[in-house]
Design an enzyme around this catalytic site. Structure first.
Site, PDB file in Angstrom:
ATOM      1  CG  ASP A  12      -1.908  -0.946   1.217  1.00 18.45           C
ATOM      2  OD1 ASP A  12      -2.469  -1.435   0.006  1.00 18.45           O
ATOM      3  OD2 ASP A  12      -2.389  -1.750   2.041  1.00 18.45           O
ATOM      4  CG  ASP A 131     -12.231  -2.531  -1.875  1.00 19.77           C
ATOM      5  OD1 ASP A 131     -11.229  -3.413  -2.272  1.00 19.77           O
ATOM      6  OD2 ASP A 131     -12.029  -1.506  -1.778  1.00 19.77           O
TER       7      ASP A 131
END
Lengths: 251, 222
Positions: A12, A131
């Protein structure tokens, strides 16, 4: 021996640094993307994923610079995602050195983007990130880094993504993400049953036993993890030894 | 009027090595014919001991010592960029210029792509076939079985694949196979022309060894 299961460390990236945020909050710096990527390749990682979690236009420029530096020394595939909203964005990411590009929110907003990218660059370079959050007996697609409930059913979206030509699905369970209690097996199983393209399980990995479970109990082609690698709890090679000993097909 | 003379002497440039006893590195032209990411293959060839140059004018492939057609594209898009140079490429490869095609870069050397109906360079007899639905795309690390010299010294047989189509040759060119619910040709060779369905520049140490063997082959040949 046929196609092996892939282990994918996820970086990330925020403003040129790798961070690990629990449920997208309390971001903490853990390193410099090219260094981490190279370390993971030497440990036997099968691929690397960069997700730009700030996804602003300025941040994207920084991200592409990281990508350019990273591919100088990386000889495994690199996927880049976060803030990719057009064919031109995807072209820029590929030009910076990405092998595959992941799109998420923009695909939900305008699903034709998937077809356009696939027809321009090929399906093997197009990953769609989903997601998912459980609601009752099913899962709902969230966008905008988990802030927006789209009301779209995950299984029907996954099927549509496949029909539009995406090469693989990066499936993150928002319920499991950050818990280190294991992947959402039910979600991963449902999606990998519904589609025939590869599904990458993501969210919740706390150790190699969770990867074993996801490969044993679902049709996932790959397992993605971040914190277990970043904080040195496990190296990629230790995880792979564990899985190989248990009979999972691993490179 | 002065007669046009094709320059046949290659003038060395600053990256050539002059040290006594050390031969200049072989020059490999990487064809930039589409959307491909060329960083990795460029870097990987450099590490393998070659002097790679990125060639975006396909006409200059006429003068190339060795050519690499990188992969990761779509057959018909690739052929759109190469359409005017079809004959140049065919003649050059047919005349013996060593070549490595990677992924789509090898697929375009065949006669046709069954999926789009596009005509390729036609150097290798046969077509490009789509994997059936349900095993498409073939994505990840898989074993290449080959006893060809290109795989000498390769420690791990795993190479990275990402494709939906595979080579379906009509002549004897297969030098390596891979099992994906059945065997398919993953490495081909026709005389001076090699093709891999996997990506050596994405296949870590195994890919590096494969490319080193390819560069060794060039060093012997050129």
């Amino acid at each position: 021996m046929a196609l092996t299961k892939r282990i994918i460390p996820c970086l990330d990236v925020s403003d040129g640094h790798v961070v690990k945020g629990v449920k997208f909050e309390n971001l903490e710096g853990v390193g410099y993307p090219p260094d981490l990527a190279q370390r993971y390749e030497s440990q036997g990682a099968d691929e690397i994923v960069f997700l730009d979690i700030t996804a602003s236009i300025e941040a994207r420029q920084t991200l592409f610079e990281s990508v350019e530096k990273t591919v100088e020394k990386l000889f495994i595939p690199l996927t880049v995602g976060g803030g990719i909203r057009s064919v031109e964005d995807m072209r820029a990411a590929l030009k910076a050195g990405a092998d595959k590009v992941s799109i998420s929110s923009a695909a939900v907003q305008s699903p034709d983007l998937i077809d356009d990218c696939v027809n321009t660059f090929g399906r093997q370079r197009m990953m769609v990130a989903i997601d998912a959050k459980r609601e009752g007996d099913s899962w709902i697609v969230y966008t905008q880094g988990g802030r927006k409930n789209t009301g779209i059913d995950v299984i029907s979206w996954a099927t549509e993504v496949q029909d539009r030509g995406a090469g693989e699905i990066l499936l993150t369970s928002m319920d499991a993400d950050g818990t280190t209690n294991g992947y959402d097996l039910e979600l991963t199983d449902s999606v990998s049953e519904a589609v025939s393209i590869p599904v990458i399980a993501s969210g919740g990995c706390g150790g190699p036993e969770h990867m074993y479970d996801v490969f044993q109990q679902t049709g996932a082609s790959a397992a993605l993890a971040a914190s277990i690698f970043h904080y040195g709890a496990w190296t990629v090679s230790q995880v792979k030894d564990y899985l190989r000993d248990k009979g999972v097909a691993i490179r | 009027m002065a007669r046009m003379i094709r320059r046949s002497v290659k003038y060395p440039d600053s990256t050539d090595s002059y040290r006594i006893g050390q031969r200049p590195k072989v020059r490999v032209s990487i064809a930039d014919y589409g959307v491909g990411n060329l960083h990795s293959i460029h870097k990987a060839l450099e590490i393998a001991g070659a002097r790679p140059v990125i060639e975006s004018n396909m006409r200059n492939l006429m003068d190339a010592d060795a050519i690499v057609f990188p992969g990761a594209g779509i057959f018909n898009n690739a052929m759109k960029s190469l359409d005017h140079y079809r004959d140049i490429i065919f003649d050059r490869l047919n005349a013996g210029t060593p070549c490595l095609g990677i992924g789509t870069g090898a697929q375009i050397l065949f006669e046709t792509d069954e999926y789009s109906g596009t005509t390729g360079i036609g150097l290798i007899k046969g077509s490009i076939t789509q994997f059936p639905i349900g095993k498409n795309p073939h994505m990840g690390w898989n074993v290449v079985k080959s006893d060809n010299r290109m795989f000498e010294g390769v420690k791990s047989p795993f190479f990275y694949f990402a494709h939906s189509q595979y080579y379906s040759p009509k002549e004897d060119v297969v030098i390596g196979t891979t099992d994906y619910m059945g065997e398919f040709p993953s490495v081909i060779r026709k005389k001076n022309v090699f093709g891999t369905q996997f990506y050596p520049e994405k296949s870590s140490a195994s890919g590096a060894m494969f490319l080193r063997n390819f560069v060794k082959y060039l060093e012997e040949k050129l």
